[in-house]
Design a protein around this motif. Structure first.
Motif, PDB file in Angstrom:
ATOM      1  N   SER A  32     -89.578 -12.237  20.680  1.00 39.96           N
ATOM      2  CA  SER A  32     -90.547 -12.210  21.770  1.00 39.96           C
ATOM      3  C   SER A  32     -91.806 -12.960  21.352  1.00 39.96           C
ATOM      4  CB  SER A  32     -90.898 -10.766  22.133  1.00 39.96           C
ATOM      5  OG  SER A  32     -91.816 -10.726  23.197  1.00 39.96           O
ATOM      6  N   ALA A  33     -92.315 -13.794  22.263  1.00 40.79           N
ATOM      7  CA  ALA A  33     -93.558 -14.524  22.036  1.00 40.79           C
ATOM      8  C   ALA A  33     -94.463 -14.341  23.252  1.00 40.79           C
ATOM      9  CB  ALA A  33     -93.281 -16.011  21.785  1.00 40.79           C
ATOM     10  N   CYS A  34     -95.677 -14.888  23.196  1.00 39.90           N
ATOM     11  CA  CYS A  34     -96.614 -14.696  24.308  1.00 39.90           C
ATOM     12  C   CYS A  34     -97.690 -15.764  24.292  1.00 39.90           C
ATOM     13  CB  CYS A  34     -97.268 -13.304  24.219  1.00 39.90           C
ATOM     14  SG  CYS A  34     -98.320 -13.071  22.756  1.00 39.90           S
ATOM     15  N   ILE A  35     -98.438 -15.806  25.372  1.00 46.31           N
ATOM     16  CA  ILE A  35     -99.656 -16.608  25.456  1.00 46.31           C
ATOM     17  C   ILE A  35    -100.844 -15.675  25.262  1.00 46.31           C
ATOM     18  CG2 ILE A  35     -99.644 -16.413  27.998  1.00 46.31           C
ATOM     19  CD1 ILE A  35    -101.045 -19.450  26.151  1.00 46.31           C
ATOM     20  N   VAL A  36    -101.796 -16.076  24.428  1.00 47.61           N
ATOM     21  CA  VAL A  36    -102.987 -15.272  24.148  1.00 47.61           C
ATOM     22  C   VAL A  36    -104.214 -16.044  24.628  1.00 47.61           C
ATOM     23  CG1 VAL A  36    -104.375 -14.156  22.360  1.00 47.61           C
ATOM     24  CG2 VAL A  36    -101.877 -14.248  22.137  1.00 47.61           C
ATOM     25  N   GLY A  37    -104.976 -15.446  25.532  1.00 44.06           N
ATOM     26  CA  GLY A  37    -106.176 -16.106  26.043  1.00 44.06           C
ATOM     27  C   GLY A  37    -107.102 -15.116  26.705  1.00 44.06           C
ATOM     28  N   TRP A  38    -108.232 -15.613  27.198  1.00 40.87           N
ATOM     29  CA  TRP A  38    -109.190 -14.770  27.929  1.00 40.87           C
ATOM     30  C   TRP A  38    -109.929 -15.633  28.957  1.00 40.87           C
ATOM     31  CZ3 TRP A  38    -109.760  -9.731  28.553  1.00 40.87           C
ATOM     32  CH2 TRP A  38    -110.938  -9.250  29.139  1.00 40.87           C
ATOM     33  N   PRO A  39    -109.444 -15.670  30.189  1.00 41.19           N
ATOM     34  CA  PRO A  39    -108.279 -14.964  30.726  1.00 41.19           C
ATOM     35  C   PRO A  39    -106.985 -15.707  30.383  1.00 41.19           C
ATOM     36  CG  PRO A  39    -109.274 -16.300  32.432  1.00 41.19           C
ATOM     37  CD  PRO A  39    -110.147 -16.464  31.211  1.00 41.19           C
ATOM     38  N   THR A  83    -102.210  -8.798  13.571  1.00 39.80           N
ATOM     39  CA  THR A  83    -101.225  -7.728  13.779  1.00 39.80           C
ATOM     40  C   THR A  83    -100.125  -8.166  14.751  1.00 39.80           C
ATOM     41  OG1 THR A  83    -102.630  -6.784  15.536  1.00 39.80           O
ATOM     42  CG2 THR A  83    -102.891  -5.883  13.302  1.00 39.80           C
ATOM     43  N   LEU A  84     -99.938  -9.463  14.869  1.00 43.28           N
ATOM     44  CA  LEU A  84     -98.968 -10.011  15.825  1.00 43.28           C
ATOM     45  C   LEU A  84     -97.553  -9.487  15.571  1.00 43.28           C
ATOM     46  CD1 LEU A  84     -99.192 -12.073  18.171  1.00 43.28           C
ATOM     47  CD2 LEU A  84     -98.450 -13.833  16.555  1.00 43.28           C
ATOM     48  N   GLN A  85     -97.133  -9.489  14.312  1.00 41.52           N
ATOM     49  CA  GLN A  85     -95.777  -9.031  13.992  1.00 41.52           C
ATOM     50  C   GLN A  85     -95.617  -7.540  14.277  1.00 41.52           C
ATOM     51  OE1 GLN A  85     -94.500  -9.639   9.881  1.00 41.52           O
ATOM     52  NE2 GLN A  85     -92.424 -10.055  10.610  1.00 41.52           N
ATOM     53  N   ALA A  86     -96.630  -6.757  13.963  1.00 43.09           N
ATOM     54  CA  ALA A  86     -96.572  -5.315  14.228  1.00 43.09           C
ATOM     55  C   ALA A  86     -96.488  -5.034  15.724  1.00 43.09           C
ATOM     56  CB  ALA A  86     -97.799  -4.629  13.637  1.00 43.09           C
ATOM     57  N   ARG A  87     -96.970  -5.944  16.540  1.00 43.66           N
ATOM     58  CA  ARG A  87     -96.909  -5.793  17.991  1.00 43.66           C
ATOM     59  C   ARG A  87     -95.563  -6.241  18.565  1.00 43.66           C
ATOM     60  NH1 ARG A  87    -102.247  -5.223  20.102  1.00 43.66           N
ATOM     61  NH2 ARG A  87    -103.803  -5.412  18.467  1.00 43.66           N
ATOM     62  N   GLY A  88     -94.670  -6.706  17.695  1.00 43.57           N
ATOM     63  CA  GLY A  88     -93.332  -7.078  18.140  1.00 43.57           C
ATOM     64  C   GLY A  88     -93.142  -8.547  18.467  1.00 43.57           C
ATOM     65  N   TYR A  89     -94.098  -9.378  18.086  1.00 43.63           N
ATOM     66  CA  TYR A  89     -94.019 -10.803  18.404  1.00 43.63           C
ATOM     67  C   TYR A  89     -93.619 -11.630  17.184  1.00 43.63           C
ATOM     68  CZ  TYR A  89     -96.458  -9.803  22.794  1.00 43.63           C
ATOM     69  OH  TYR A  89     -96.810  -9.322  24.033  1.00 43.63           O
ATOM     70  N   VAL A  90     -92.875 -12.715  17.466  1.00 42.68           N
ATOM     71  CA  VAL A  90     -92.530 -13.674  16.414  1.00 42.68           C
ATOM     72  C   VAL A  90     -93.530 -14.830  16.387  1.00 42.68           C
ATOM     73  CG1 VAL A  90     -90.080 -13.102  16.433  1.00 42.68           C
ATOM     74  CG2 VAL A  90     -90.928 -14.927  17.937  1.00 42.68           C
ATOM     75  N   GLY A  91     -94.390 -14.895  17.391  1.00 36.43           N
ATOM     76  CA  GLY A  91     -95.393 -15.939  17.460  1.00 36.43           C
ATOM     77  C   GLY A  91     -96.062 -15.960  18.821  1.00 36.43           C
ATOM     78  N   ALA A 150    -108.506 -26.290  14.903  1.00 38.42           N
ATOM     79  CA  ALA A 150    -108.124 -25.505  16.081  1.00 38.42           C
ATOM     80  C   ALA A 150    -106.610 -25.297  16.062  1.00 38.42           C
ATOM     81  CB  ALA A 150    -108.540 -26.216  17.363  1.00 38.42           C
ATOM     82  N   VAL A 151    -106.185 -24.124  16.519  1.00 39.14           N
ATOM     83  CA  VAL A 151    -104.758 -23.754  16.533  1.00 39.14           C
ATOM     84  C   VAL A 151    -104.360 -23.327  17.939  1.00 39.14           C
ATOM     85  CG1 VAL A 151    -103.184 -21.887  15.826  1.00 39.14           C
ATOM     86  CG2 VAL A 151    -104.480 -23.140  14.104  1.00 39.14           C
ATOM     87  N   ASN A 152    -103.239 -23.869  18.417  1.00 45.96           N
ATOM     88  CA  ASN A 152    -102.718 -23.424  19.717  1.00 45.96           C
ATOM     89  C   ASN A 152    -101.296 -22.885  19.635  1.00 45.96           C
ATOM     90  OD1 ASN A 152    -101.219 -25.825  19.414  1.00 45.96           O
ATOM     91  ND2 ASN A 152    -101.283 -26.265  21.598  1.00 45.96           N
ATOM     92  N   THR A 153    -100.669 -22.985  18.454  1.00 45.75           N
ATOM     93  CA  THR A 153     -99.290 -22.524  18.281  1.00 45.75           C
ATOM     94  C   THR A 153     -99.184 -21.746  16.976  1.00 45.75           C
ATOM     95  OG1 THR A 153     -98.470 -24.466  19.475  1.00 45.75           O
ATOM     96  CG2 THR A 153     -96.880 -23.257  18.141  1.00 45.75           C
ATOM     97  N   VAL A 154     -98.692 -20.522  17.077  1.00 49.73           N
ATOM     98  CA  VAL A 154     -98.617 -19.613  15.924  1.00 49.73           C
ATOM     99  C   VAL A 154     -97.189 -19.115  15.774  1.00 49.73           C
ATOM    100  CG1 VAL A 154     -99.442 -17.414  14.961  1.00 49.73           C
ATOM    101  CG2 VAL A 154    -101.013 -18.877  16.278  1.00 49.73           C
ATOM    102  N   TRP A 155     -96.697 -19.073  14.542  1.00 58.12           N
ATOM    103  CA  TRP A 155     -95.408 -18.439  14.274  1.00 58.12           C
ATOM    104  C   TRP A 155     -95.472 -17.717  12.935  1.00 58.12           C
ATOM    105  CZ3 TRP A 155     -96.517 -23.499  13.614  1.00 58.12           C
ATOM    106  CH2 TRP A 155     -96.178 -24.111  12.410  1.00 58.12           C
ATOM    107  N   ILE A 156     -94.532 -16.799  12.731  1.00 57.65           N
ATOM    108  CA  ILE A 156     -94.532 -15.957  11.542  1.00 57.65           C
ATOM    109  C   ILE A 156     -93.303 -16.274  10.699  1.00 57.65           C
ATOM    110  CG2 ILE A 156     -94.468 -13.577  10.684  1.00 57.65           C
ATOM    111  CD1 ILE A 156     -95.759 -12.785  13.424  1.00 57.65           C
ATOM    112  N   GLU A 157     -93.516 -16.543   9.419  1.00 58.06           N
ATOM    113  CA  GLU A 157     -92.423 -16.726   8.462  1.00 58.06           C
ATOM    114  C   GLU A 157     -92.654 -15.780   7.298  1.00 58.06           C
ATOM    115  OE1 GLU A 157     -91.770 -20.709   7.115  1.00 58.06           O
ATOM    116  OE2 GLU A 157     -91.896 -21.569   9.134  1.00 58.06           O
ATOM    117  N   ASN A 158     -91.700 -14.878   7.080  1.00 55.93           N
ATOM    118  CA  ASN A 158     -91.797 -13.907   5.983  1.00 55.93           C
ATOM    119  C   ASN A 158     -93.125 -13.154   5.997  1.00 55.93           C
ATOM    120  OD1 ASN A 158     -89.238 -14.750   4.941  1.00 55.93           O
ATOM    121  ND2 ASN A 158     -90.255 -16.511   3.999  1.00 55.93           N
ATOM    122  N   GLY A 159     -93.562 -12.785   7.194  1.00 56.42           N
ATOM    123  CA  GLY A 159     -94.786 -12.017   7.345  1.00 56.42           C
ATOM    124  C   GLY A 159     -96.055 -12.829   7.250  1.00 56.42           C
TER     125      GLY A 159
END
Length: 281
Positions: free
Chosen positions: A6-13, A52-60, A87-96
């Motif tokens: 599961s992944a998501c878009i993070v913004g405000w709004p 805490t992205l991984q703890a929230r159930g996201y892979v990125g 600046a970062v617009n794309t995040v993923w998790i590898e081995n935590g």
């Protein structure tokens, strides 16, 4: 049993984002298990959210305004592109471990490649309107593809000068009111500001004197045809709207999260165009 990624878009709004529609389309067409959601996170909370992205159930996730600079500071590992743009617009998790990239550069040049093949060999001088985060990525893309000179025009001269200094001798800053003098020398004009976007003031510039083959492109995609693009089209100049950049920048993240590289197809573009039309009613 392997958890469904599961992944998501993070913004405000973030609720206005078309990213869930884009990634949902790719998941369906590629027959992959997975989900893509939307998280509206206040600026003061975004670093903690990403950590805490991984703890929230996201892979990125994707990161949109106003969080791209904060996301840069929250990463454990950065690509050269992200480091260059801060600046970062794309995040993923590898081995935590949190990895961050900036795919806005790729999105911009891929959109130009798709809509106006060979543009780089015909572009010696580009005018870039605006000096924000989008401008930084776009200038980097232009320089990377060999554009000899980029001129940045911004209503606040200090910001354009800072950006020119950031990139070095192939980039210069000029006054916003000098645009009419600079347009005739340009092989490309790029609007990176929000001017012309629905609900914002119009971008009030003239393309008088623009070369017949010069490309005009706009980072705005709501509406798809801004006044700037409409004027360029009337003059017979090639135009590139902002939707292509949005679609192409999304593909690398999808591959990181779901394991397959998706394609930007006419069907995907039409899906977003139809959604934009519905929301405008």
């Amino acid at each position: 049993m392997t958890a469904v990624p599961s992944a998501c878009i993070v913004g405000w709004p973030a609720k206005h984002s078309r990213s869930p529609l884009i990634h949902g389309h790719w998941l369906r067409t590629l027959g992959l298990e997975g989900s893509y959601g939307c998280e509206e996170v206040r600026p003061e909370d975004v670093v903690g959210f990403l950590q805490t992205l991984q703890a929230r159930g996201y892979v990125g996730c994707n990161v949109t305004v106003p969080h791209k600079e904060a996301a840069f500071g929250a990463m454990d590992v950065l690509t050269d592109r992200a480091r260059a743009l801060e600046a970062v617009n794309t995040v993923w998790i590898e081995n935590g471990v949190l990895h961050g990239d900036n795919t806005d550069i790729l999105g911009f040049v891929a959109s130009l490649d798709a809509e106006t093949p060979g543009w780089a060999s015909r572009t010696a001088h580009a005018l870039v309107l605006g000096a924000g985060g989008a401008a930084r990525a776009i200038v980097a893309g232009l320089l990377d593809r060999g554009v000899e000179l980029v001129t940045i025009l911004n209503r606040t001269r200090d910001r354009s000068e800072q950006l020119a200094e950031f990139f070095g001798k192939r980039v210069q800053a000029s006054r916003w009111d000098a645009v009419s003098q600079l347009v005739p020398s340009a092989d490309m004009v790029v609007n990176t500001t929000s001017l012309g976007m629905s609900g914002q003031p119009e971008l009030d510039i003239s393309l008088e004197g623009l070369k017949p083959g010069a490309v005009v492109t706009d980072a705005v995609y709501i509406p798809l045809e801004t006044r700037l693009l409409a004027e360029a089209r009337r003059r017979g100049n090639p135009v590139v709207d902002g939707l292509g950049m949005l679609l192409h920048q999304a593909a690398p993240g999808f591959e990181h999260w779901f394991g397959k590289r998706p394609e930007v197809t006419p069907a995907l573009r039409q899906l977003i165009v139809d959604d934009l039309a519905r929301s405008a009613r």
